[in-house]
Design a protein around this motif. Structure first.
Motif, mmCIF file in Angstrom:
data_model
loop_
_atom_site.group_PDB
_atom_site.id
_atom_site.type_symbol
_atom_site.label_atom_id
_atom_site.label_comp_id
_atom_site.label_asym_id
_atom_site.label_seq_id
_atom_site.Cartn_x
_atom_site.Cartn_y
_atom_site.Cartn_z
ATOM 1 N N VAL A 102 0.970 -0.756 0.281
ATOM 2 C CA VAL A 102 -0.039 -0.202 -0.290
ATOM 3 C C VAL A 102 0.682 1.488 0.089
ATOM 4 O O VAL A 102 2.062 1.358 0.264
ATOM 5 C CB VAL A 102 -1.382 0.049 1.093
ATOM 6 C CG1 VAL A 102 -2.354 -0.924 1.370
ATOM 7 C CG2 VAL A 102 -0.173 -0.481 2.458
ATOM 8 N N ALA A 103 0.379 2.185 -0.788
ATOM 9 C CA ALA A 103 1.027 3.972 -0.623
ATOM 10 C C ALA A 103 -0.074 4.686 0.365
ATOM 11 O O ALA A 103 -0.726 4.777 -0.158
ATOM 12 C CB ALA A 103 1.249 4.135 -1.634
ATOM 13 N N ILE A 104 0.875 5.348 0.981
ATOM 14 C CA ILE A 104 -0.333 5.589 2.119
ATOM 15 C C ILE A 104 0.806 7.745 2.434
ATOM 16 O O ILE A 104 1.381 8.143 1.421
ATOM 17 C CB ILE A 104 0.656 5.878 3.525
ATOM 18 C CG1 ILE A 104 -0.790 6.715 4.580
ATOM 19 C CG2 ILE A 104 1.226 5.753 3.602
ATOM 20 C CD1 ILE A 104 -0.680 5.832 5.959
ATOM 21 N N ASP A 105 -0.533 8.873 2.130
ATOM 22 C CA ASP A 105 0.077 9.951 2.427
ATOM 23 C C ASP A 105 -0.771 10.738 2.867
ATOM 24 O O ASP A 105 -1.882 10.482 3.513
ATOM 25 C CB ASP A 105 0.157 10.879 1.216
ATOM 26 C CG ASP A 105 0.426 12.180 1.148
ATOM 27 O OD1 ASP A 105 1.791 12.952 0.715
ATOM 28 O OD2 ASP A 105 -0.442 13.204 0.459
ATOM 29 N N CYS A 106 -0.815 11.983 4.404
ATOM 30 C CA CYS A 106 -1.166 12.793 4.970
ATOM 31 C C CYS A 106 -0.919 13.978 4.545
ATOM 32 O O CYS A 106 0.660 14.085 4.651
ATOM 33 C CB CYS A 106 -0.705 12.296 6.643
ATOM 34 S SG CYS A 106 -0.827 10.587 6.708
ATOM 35 N N GLU A 107 -1.844 14.849 4.999
ATOM 36 C CA GLU A 107 -1.661 16.008 4.619
ATOM 37 C C GLU A 107 -2.107 16.631 6.044
ATOM 38 O O GLU A 107 -2.630 16.355 7.372
ATOM 39 C CB GLU A 107 -2.859 17.023 3.734
ATOM 40 C CG GLU A 107 -2.766 16.225 2.832
ATOM 41 C CD GLU A 107 -1.911 16.324 2.054
ATOM 42 O OE1 GLU A 107 -1.097 17.720 2.351
ATOM 43 O OE2 GLU A 107 -1.055 16.196 0.999
ATOM 44 N N MET A 108 -1.228 17.519 6.959
ATOM 45 C CA MET A 108 -1.586 17.887 8.138
ATOM 46 C C MET A 108 -1.624 19.506 7.987
ATOM 47 O O MET A 108 -1.695 20.378 6.877
ATOM 48 C CB MET A 108 0.166 17.863 9.198
ATOM 49 C CG MET A 108 0.729 16.523 9.265
ATOM 50 S SD MET A 108 0.990 15.088 8.085
ATOM 51 C CE MET A 108 3.153 15.756 7.260
ATOM 52 N N VAL A 109 -1.966 19.529 9.023
ATOM 53 C CA VAL A 109 -2.620 21.430 9.384
ATOM 54 C C VAL A 109 -1.810 21.961 11.145
ATOM 55 O O VAL A 109 -0.832 20.896 11.703
ATOM 56 C CB VAL A 109 -4.204 21.837 9.802
ATOM 57 C CG1 VAL A 109 -4.597 21.324 8.789
ATOM 58 C CG2 VAL A 109 -5.159 20.857 11.038
ATOM 59 N N GLY A 110 -1.535 23.260 10.975
ATOM 60 C CA GLY A 110 -0.949 23.541 12.670
ATOM 61 C C GLY A 110 -1.930 23.696 13.775
ATOM 62 O O GLY A 110 -2.837 24.425 13.372
#
Length: 318
Positions: free
Chosen positions: A115-123
Motif C-alpha cells: 500500500v502507499a500512504i500520504d497524509c496532510e497536516m495542519v498547524g
C-alpha cells in the motif's frame, strides 16, 4: 454380382450422406463437410461418429500431452520481507532485463501486500507550529483508493496551511476523531509493505512507527534519483521525481496538495524500480529474527508505546 455390389455401395453412401447431414445440423461438421475447418475436438468426434455409422471400428487417437505451463514459485502469505526481497533478487537474476518480467514480478509477489500512504497536516499548538493529521489517504498496488478521510486533530487548529495541505475549515465538518482514524489506518497498514515519500512525516502524524524492513520511502531510493539524472545524495521532492520520471505535474496551483494523488504517485515511482530496489534491500537488510514485537500477527498498536519513540521526538512533543 457387380450390379449388386454397386447398389450396396450406393445405399452405404446414402446412409453416409444422411449421417453427415445430421452431424452438420448438430454443429459437429461444417456445412462443407471438411474436417480440417473444425476444431480438433469437434473433428475427432465427427470422425468417430462417421466411422461408427459405417460399421467400422473408430481409429485410436493417442492424446497429445498439453505443454506444461511454467508458473513461478509464489510466496506464502506469511513470507517475511526478507523472503520477498530475496525472491525479487531471484526473479531479476533469472530474467534478461526485459520490461515484461519487471511488470509481472509483483504479481508473483502478492501485490495485495503493498500500500502507499500520504497524509496532510495542519498547524496546532503555539503559533501553529505543531503538525497534526488532518487527512490520510491510502492506495493499493494498482493505485486504487482504499482509504481517504479527513481527520479532526486532537488540538484546536491554528493554521490550516491550505496552500500546501488543501485543508479548509469546511473539510473539518465531517472529519472523524484522530483516535478513530488512527485505529482504522493502522489496521490497514498492519502486515503490509508501506510505500510513501518522506514517509517518516506521515508516520509521525499518525503517532506510529512502522517496521523499517516493511517501509519503502521513495525519497531514499538511489535508483530513482539516478534514473532521473539527479544527485544520489540530493533531497528530491515528489513533485520533481514525478516530473522527471512519470512526466506528469502534481502539486500545482494554490489549492494545496492532494494526498490521494501523492500516494498514487509514490506507488508509481516505487513500481518503476521495484525489482532492482528489492534486490538491493535483500543484500542490505539484516535477517529479521522472529519476535513478538515484529511478528506480523502482533497488534501494530504496540508501536505507540513510549519505548519505541526516538528520544528527540519524545522531547519535541512535550
Amino acid at each position: 454380382s457387380p450390379q449388386g455390389r454397386s447398389k450396396k455401395k450406393s445405399r452405404k453412401h446414402q446412409r453416409f450422406m444422411e449421417r453427415r447431414a445430421l452431424l452438420e445440423q448438430k454443429g459437429l461438421l461444417s456445412p462443407r463437410g471438411r474436417l480440417g475447418s473444425q476444431t480438433p475436438e469437434a473433428g475427432l468426434e465427427a470422425l468417430t461418429e462417421l466411422t461408427k455409422a459405417n460399421g467400422t471400428a473408430a481409429p485410436r487417437c493417442d492424446k497429445v500431452p498439453k505443454p506444461k505451463r511454467i508458473v513461478p514459485a509464489s510466496l506464502s502469505p506469511s513470507a517475511s520481507p526478507d523472503s520477498i526481497a530475496r525472491h525479487h533478487s531471484v526473479l531479476l537474476s533469472q530474467g534478461n532485463g526485459s520490461s515484461k518480467k519487471v511488470r509481472t514480478s509483483s504479481l508473483v509477489l502478492r501485490p495485495g501486500k503493498y500500500v502507499a500512504i500520504d497524509c496532510e497536516m495542519v498547524g496546532t499548538g503555539p503559533q501553529g507550529r505543531l503538525s497534526e493529521l488532518a487527512r490520510c489517504s491510502v492506495v493499493n498496488y494498482e493505485g486504487d483508493v482504499i482509504y481517504d478521510k479527513y481527520v479532526q486533530p486532537e488540538l484546536p487548529i491554528v493554521d490550516y496551511r491550505t496552500r500546501w495541505s488543501g485543508i479548509t475549515k469546511q473539510h473539518m465538518k465531517n472529519a472523524i476523531p484522530f483516535k478513530a482514524a488512527q485505529a482504522e489506518i493502522l489496521k490497514i497498514l498492519k502486515d503490509k509493505i508501506v510505500v510513501g515519500h518522506a514517509i517518516h512525516n506521515d508516520f509521525q502524524a499518525l503517532k506510529y512507527l512502522h517496521p523499517k524492513d516493511r517501509t519503502r520511502d521513495t525519497s531514499q531510493i538511489p535508483a530513482l534519483k539516478k534514473r532521473a539524472g539527479l544527485p544520489v545524495r540530493a533531497n528530491v521532492s515528489l513533485k520533481n521525481l514525478a516530473r522527471h520520471l512519470l512526466h506528469k505535474k502534481i502539486q500545482v496551483g494554490c489549492k494545496g496538495h492532494s494526498s490521494v494523488e501523492d500516494a498514487q504517485t509514490a506507488m508509481e515511482l516505487y513500481r518503476l524500480v521495484e525489482v532492482q530496489w528489492e534486490k538491493e534491500l535483500a543484500h542490505s537488510l539484516p535477517p529479521r529474527p522472529p519476535s513478538p514485537v515484529t511478528d506480523p500477527t502482533a497488534d501494530s498498536s504496540q508501536y505507540l508505546d513510549d519505548q519505541y519513540w526516538p528520544t528527540d521526538l519524545m522531547a519535541s512533543s512535550l
